[in-house]
Write a protein that holds these residues in place. Structure first.
Motif, short mmCIF file in Angstrom:
data_model
loop_
_atom_site.label_atom_id
_atom_site.label_comp_id
_atom_site.label_asym_id
_atom_site.label_seq_id
_atom_site.Cartn_x
_atom_site.Cartn_y
_atom_site.Cartn_z
N ALA A 210 -1.31 2.20 -0.11
CA ALA A 210 -1.01 3.63 -0.03
C ALA A 210 -1.77 4.32 1.09
CB ALA A 210 -1.30 4.30 -1.37
N LEU A 211 -3.06 4.03 1.23
CA LEU A 211 -3.85 4.71 2.25
C LEU A 211 -3.33 4.42 3.65
CD1 LEU A 211 -7.49 4.17 0.90
CD2 LEU A 211 -6.12 6.26 0.81
N HIS A 212 -2.94 3.18 3.90
CA HIS A 212 -2.41 2.82 5.21
C HIS A 212 -1.06 3.49 5.46
CE1 HIS A 212 -5.43 -0.34 4.66
NE2 HIS A 212 -5.38 -0.54 5.96
N ARG A 213 -0.18 3.41 4.47
CA ARG A 213 1.16 3.95 4.68
C ARG A 213 1.13 5.46 4.90
NH1 ARG A 213 5.20 5.90 1.61
NH2 ARG A 213 4.06 5.59 -0.33
N HIS A 214 0.27 6.16 4.20
CA HIS A 214 0.19 7.60 4.35
C HIS A 214 -0.46 8.02 5.65
CE1 HIS A 214 1.93 8.06 0.54
NE2 HIS A 214 0.86 7.98 -0.21
N GLN A 215 -0.96 7.06 6.41
CA GLN A 215 -1.47 7.34 7.75
C GLN A 215 -0.52 6.84 8.83
OE1 GLN A 215 -4.39 9.16 8.48
NE2 GLN A 215 -4.14 9.59 6.31
N GLY A 216 0.67 6.37 8.42
CA GLY A 216 1.65 5.89 9.39
C GLY A 216 1.47 4.45 9.79
N LEU A 217 0.58 3.73 9.11
CA LEU A 217 0.30 2.33 9.45
C LEU A 217 1.07 1.40 8.51
CD1 LEU A 217 -3.55 2.73 9.92
CD2 LEU A 217 -1.86 2.41 11.74
N VAL A 218 2.38 1.56 8.49
CA VAL A 218 3.22 0.84 7.53
C VAL A 218 3.17 -0.66 7.76
CG1 VAL A 218 5.57 0.56 6.69
CG2 VAL A 218 4.72 2.83 7.25
N GLN A 219 3.13 -1.10 9.01
CA GLN A 219 3.14 -2.54 9.29
C GLN A 219 1.94 -3.25 8.67
OE1 GLN A 219 3.59 -3.09 13.51
NE2 GLN A 219 5.82 -2.87 13.43
N ARG A 220 0.83 -2.54 8.55
CA ARG A 220 -0.37 -3.17 8.00
C ARG A 220 -0.28 -3.34 6.49
NH1 ARG A 220 -4.16 -3.51 12.05
NH2 ARG A 220 -5.78 -4.19 10.60
N THR A 221 0.71 -2.71 5.87
CA THR A 221 0.90 -2.87 4.43
C THR A 221 1.72 -4.11 4.08
OG1 THR A 221 2.96 -1.59 4.26
CG2 THR A 221 0.88 -0.36 4.19
N GLN A 222 2.40 -4.67 5.07
CA GLN A 222 3.29 -5.79 4.77
C GLN A 222 2.56 -7.02 4.23
OE1 GLN A 222 5.51 -6.26 8.41
NE2 GLN A 222 6.70 -4.38 8.08
N PRO A 223 1.41 -7.44 4.80
CA PRO A 223 0.68 -8.57 4.19
C PRO A 223 0.20 -8.25 2.77
CG PRO A 223 -0.08 -8.17 6.44
CD PRO A 223 0.78 -7.00 6.07
N MET A 224 -0.15 -6.99 2.53
CA MET A 224 -0.58 -6.60 1.18
C MET A 224 0.57 -6.73 0.20
SD MET A 224 -2.58 -3.12 2.26
CE MET A 224 -3.54 -3.06 3.79
N GLN A 225 1.74 -6.27 0.60
CA GLN A 225 2.90 -6.36 -0.26
C GLN A 225 3.26 -7.82 -0.55
OE1 GLN A 225 6.04 -4.10 1.52
NE2 GLN A 225 5.06 -2.13 1.12
N ALA A 226 3.16 -8.66 0.49
CA ALA A 226 3.49 -10.08 0.30
C ALA A 226 2.51 -10.73 -0.68
CB ALA A 226 3.46 -10.80 1.65
N ALA A 227 1.22 -10.40 -0.55
CA ALA A 227 0.22 -10.97 -1.45
C ALA A 227 0.46 -10.52 -2.89
CB ALA A 227 -1.18 -10.57 -0.99
N ASN A 228 0.78 -9.24 -3.07
CA ASN A 228 1.01 -8.74 -4.42
C ASN A 228 2.30 -9.28 -5.02
OD1 ASN A 228 -1.36 -7.21 -4.73
ND2 ASN A 228 -0.50 -5.49 -3.61
N ALA A 229 3.31 -9.45 -4.17
CA ALA A 229 4.57 -10.02 -4.66
C ALA A 229 4.34 -11.43 -5.21
CB ALA A 229 5.62 -10.04 -3.55
N GLN A 230 3.49 -12.19 -4.52
CA GLN A 230 3.20 -13.55 -4.98
C GLN A 230 2.32 -13.52 -6.23
OE1 GLN A 230 1.52 -16.08 -1.97
NE2 GLN A 230 1.28 -17.83 -3.32
N ALA A 231 1.31 -12.64 -6.25
CA ALA A 231 0.38 -12.60 -7.37
C ALA A 231 1.08 -12.18 -8.67
CB ALA A 231 -0.77 -11.64 -7.06
N PHE A 232 2.03 -11.27 -8.55
CA PHE A 232 2.66 -10.71 -9.75
C PHE A 232 4.06 -11.27 -10.00
CE2 PHE A 232 -0.53 -7.54 -8.63
CZ PHE A 232 -1.16 -7.38 -9.86
N ALA A 233 4.38 -12.38 -9.36
CA ALA A 233 5.68 -13.01 -9.59
C ALA A 233 5.80 -13.39 -11.07
CB ALA A 233 5.82 -14.25 -8.72
N GLY A 234 6.89 -12.96 -11.67
CA GLY A 234 7.15 -13.29 -13.07
C GLY A 234 6.59 -12.32 -14.08
#
Length: 390
Positions: A210-234
């Motif tokens: 959230a902190l990155h995206r609200h500063q316009g740094l959306v690309q830096r959130t992509q690795p975070m999203q990928a990690a969370n998608a894997q961690a919370f799969a299922g």
């Protein structure tokens, strides 16, 4: 509770202009915008910020410090989005508009999101808890670092990962949440155990972004999203003890994300499971809880299970307590001014405890009410429930 499906985090320039053009500049957003309420400047209102973004896209405005200040001054509270009769998706517009700005240095954000997950820093902060860091902070010349130390909570040992097979609910630990939210996280684990709810705590989690995206740094959130998608799969449910993180995660995981109070409220509770508490409790409802998760009523219902509890809800004041993202670290005085109506209510109400569902709001209100001399205990609603378990 009906939650939206995941949405795209940003819009390209053409779709951004199309979305911005949906705003008819009716002005209904002015009455609910915290920054406009205080500053009385059109450029610090939702329709004003949309107009600035349109000017950028159409080449009528150039990048500049003042323009960037107006856009980055948005608190992302989404009060305007809840009030908009045209259904303008302001959150997408402002986040995408910030992406048009020259990107800020991500160094401080990476420090906050990455370092707060490091065991060495968590251990150092626990070691320094007894030291007078808040007094020391007054002597620092760096504004954001001084503010960070002033806000520093009593750090406890973070909740360890403890995964298990199956598709039950899973607990999101977050980054700063591992420092600030561990008491609430432990309380949630305790309540789940008391209700025989199997809980997953996956390893490999990342910051919500959230902190990155609200500063316009959306690309830096992509690795975070990928990690969370894997961690919370299922996982059938994702539970975050900070409503701000839950609001952000909802954009990626949609209906799987749930506020802990709403989750616990819909569980089966045996009669007499909670001890009575003869106390007056002030209830603060964060912007993210009201405008994104829409679970403020669930918090009231959950706390209403405690016999003899006297619960009094705070009015929204200017519409935000001032603990919105990086606003916490700013030294512009806006956060303090935003908190004043809430402090006035607390001073008149004189509760025994103040509860809020957002870690950012908790930091802001804990610091602000202490400066006012109220000296209230500020905790998460789930912590209060855990204390009263029989």
């Amino acid at each position: 509770m009906t939650q939206p499906a995941p949405t795209e985090p940003t819009l390209d320039r053409q779709r951004l202009l199309q979305q911005a053009d949906r705003c008819v500049k009716c002005g209904l957003c002015l009455a609910v915008c915290p920054t406009y309420a205080l500053l009385q400047n059109e450029a610090d209102s939702p329709r004003g910020r949309i107009a600035l973004i349109q000017g950028l896209l159409e080449g009528q405005l150039a990048h500049g410090e003042r323009l960037e200040q107006h856009l980055r001054g948005c608190l992302h509270c989404r009060n305007c989005q809840s009030a908009c009769p045209s259904g303008v998706e302001y959150n997408l517009i402002i986040d995408s508009g910030l992406g048009l700005m020259p990107p800020p240095s991500p160094f401080r954000l990476d420090q906050l999101s990455r370092w707060s997950q490091r065991p060495w820093l968590q251990g150092l902060l626990r070691l320094l808890n007894p030291l007078p860091l808040r007094g020391l902070a007054r002597g620092l010349s760096w504004g954001s670092w001084r503010r960070s130390l002033q806000l520093l909570p009593q750090v406890q040992r973070p909740v360890p990962a403890r995964d298990r097979p199956g598709a039950g609910p899973a607990l999101f630990l977050g980054c700063i949440g591992q420092i600030n939210d561990s008491p609430a996280q432990r309380a949630f684990i305790q309540v789940c155990a008391a209700l025989d709810i199997p809980l997953r705590i996956p390893a490999g989690q990342a910051c919500c972004g959230a902190l990155h995206r609200h500063q316009g740094l959306v690309q830096r959130t992509q690795p975070m999203q990928a990690a969370n998608a894997q961690a919370f799969a299922g996982a059938e449910r994702l539970i975050s003890l900070s409503s701000g993180c839950a609001a952000e995660l909802q954009q990626q995981f949609g209906q799987r994300v749930e506020d802990p109070s709403a989750f616990l409220q819909r569980q089966s509770w045996p009669a007499g499971r909670l001890r009575p508490l003869n106390a007056k409790v002030a209830l603060h409802s964060p912007c993210s809880l009201r405008n994104v998760l829409d679970t403020a009523e669930s918090v009231r219902q959950l706390l209403g299970r405690i016999p003899q509890l006297r619960l009094e809800a705070l009015a929204n004041g200017h519409g935000c307590c001032g603990g919105a993202g990086l606003q916490l670290l700013k030294q512009d005085g806006l956060g303090e001014r935003l908190a004043q109506p809430l402090l006035d209510q607390l001073e008149q109400m004189r509760p025994d405890i103040l509860v809020t569902s957002s870690s950012g709001c908790a930091l802001q209100l804990r610091q602000a009410q202490a400066q006012r001399g109220l000296n209230l205990e500020v905790i998460h609603p789930v912590e209060l429930i855990a204390r009263q378990l029989l």
